[in-house]
Scaffold this motif. Structure first.
Motif: not given
Length: 113
Positions: A13-26, A37-47
């Protein structure tokens, strides 16, 4: 409150992304609008987060994304505060069925959920 929480094995569970509450994951912020977001962008934000099911929020916009490695990313939307022109509340009942690729977001009229 922690940035992430793992209430069960393979669920994150995360609010924004796993590393930053203020980043939209999707979504990506396009200024006057958001776009998916593209799959590449989502994967990058998932870390390094590798949960089979990741639940995120922040945008209040319901969306389900199945990545090519079968991980599922879910933003259930918002029960109390729909945003961005959406006049419907939304939510997602969770059950073990998500592991088989069956994830459902419900959007009843406001006040019915």
């Amino acid at each position: 409150m922690p940035v992430t929480l793992s209430p069960a094995p393979d669920i994150l569970l995360c609010h924004g992304s796993p590393s930053d509450d203020d980043v939209f994951l999707l979504e990506e912020d396009g200024g006057s609008h958001f776009h998916p977001s593209s799959e590449k962008q989502i994967r990058h934000k998932l870390g390094s987060a590798g949960a089979g099911l990741t639940l995120c929020g922040h945008t209040h916009t319901p969306r389900v994304v199945r990545l090519s490695d079968n991980r599922t990313i879910l933003n259930p939307g918002s029960v109390g505060i729909p945003r961005f022109g959406c006049d419907r509340q939304s939510g997602c009942p969770l059950c073990p069925c998500h592991a088989q690729g069956h994830t459902m977001v419900v959007q009843p009229s406001y006040g019915q959920l």
